[in-house]
Design an enzyme around this catalytic site. Sequence first.
Site, mmCIF file in Angstrom:
data_model
loop_
_atom_site.group_PDB
_atom_site.id
_atom_site.type_symbol
_atom_site.label_atom_id
_atom_site.label_comp_id
_atom_site.label_asym_id
_atom_site.label_seq_id
_atom_site.Cartn_x
_atom_site.Cartn_y
_atom_site.Cartn_z
ATOM 1 N N HIS A 138 0.819 -1.222 0.000
ATOM 2 C CA HIS A 138 0.000 0.000 0.000
ATOM 3 C C HIS A 138 0.849 1.267 0.000
ATOM 4 C CE1 HIS A 138 0.380 0.061 4.498
ATOM 5 N NE2 HIS A 138 0.359 1.347 4.273
ATOM 6 N N ASP A 156 -0.031 -7.672 1.924
ATOM 7 C CA ASP A 156 0.420 -6.285 1.748
ATOM 8 C C ASP A 156 1.953 -6.210 1.757
ATOM 9 O OD1 ASP A 156 0.481 -3.538 1.636
ATOM 10 O OD2 ASP A 156 -0.176 -3.210 3.702
ATOM 11 N N SER A 162 4.407 2.495 8.272
ATOM 12 C CA SER A 162 4.112 1.240 7.594
ATOM 13 C C SER A 162 5.196 0.908 6.580
ATOM 14 C CB SER A 162 2.731 1.241 6.951
ATOM 15 O OG SER A 162 2.613 2.252 6.035
#
Length: 289
Positions: free
Chosen positions: A86, A135, A230
């Site tokens: 992402h 992810d 992240s």
Amino acid sequence: MGARGCLGPLLLLLLLPWAGGSGVGSESLPGAVAAAGGDRTWLQPSIIGGHEAKRHSRPYMAFLQIGGSACGAALLHRRWALTAAHCLPERSRHKGRLLVGLHNRRDDEEEGTQSFTIRAACPHPGYDPETMENDLLLLQLDGKVTLSRTRRLIPLASREPAPGARCSLAGWGVADPRDGRLSPTLQELDVTVMDTRMCNNSRFWRGKIGPAMICFQGLRRGSAPAKGDSGGPLVCGKRPAVAGVISFSGKNATDPFKPPVATSTVKHKKWIQKILRRGCGSSRPEHTG
Ligand SMILES: *[C@@H]1O[C@H](CO)[C@@H](O)[C@H](O)[C@H]1NC(C)=O
Ligand SMILES: *[C@@H]1O[C@H](CO)[C@@H](O)[C@H](O)[C@H]1NC(C)=O
């Protein structure tokens, strides 16, 4: 992807709206904006409750800027870094820049830092932005990292961390919720792995935890990763190894019932090793599923 596809999680990438001066982040990135929930009122401090990492104590940590977003990454190979899928806005794929050997982002001339552009981007073919499953993203650099005291590789963990296992993470996530700026220095946080079934139950993530996700909690009450963190590695074991990649948390990053979630790299080890050996051929796989 629409804002409704978000399940309400806070994807822990950080958009850089103030970066407009250099052109970076001035274009709109619908996916990323939706991913951030389109609402920055709940920006949280960087690695809430963490502390500054000892300079170069995590020499595998890399700082990734792609288009208008910032993420962490881990150096697995002299040509490859691992981050979250992402973190990669589709249209900005060729604007990525990876800094390795970095501690303080404000210090451009910091000794020991190398900067790379992205030669190829290989998202996991099963990455699903709706469910956040798989992810993961491997980035091939346009050159080879020169290994040194400040720039080292980290191996992949070979075993899934058990519930209760102590792990840690680090990142340059948002430092001040009032201005939404990243932390200048690398921050780190100790965490424990949470039981997946518990994390998936009706008190916590209510069935939204997939088979390759790892839930974890800050060791200190109220501590958590935040936006901009992240893509960074969840590091476990006596001999540090990557067991996961930080993916998302609740809109309120310190909500104890929405613990942060990483994508397991142990469950995807074969895919990662295959890409490191052979690349992904194309930076745009046709197939998603
Ligand atoms: C979490 O719960 C959902 C819904 O019950 C289920 O489909 C899913 O397989 C569960 N995840 C895990 C890892 O067991
Ligand atoms: C986030 O959750 C924590 C813990 O439940 C709470 O103390 C805090 O007030 C919440 N923050 C916001 C902005 O809602």
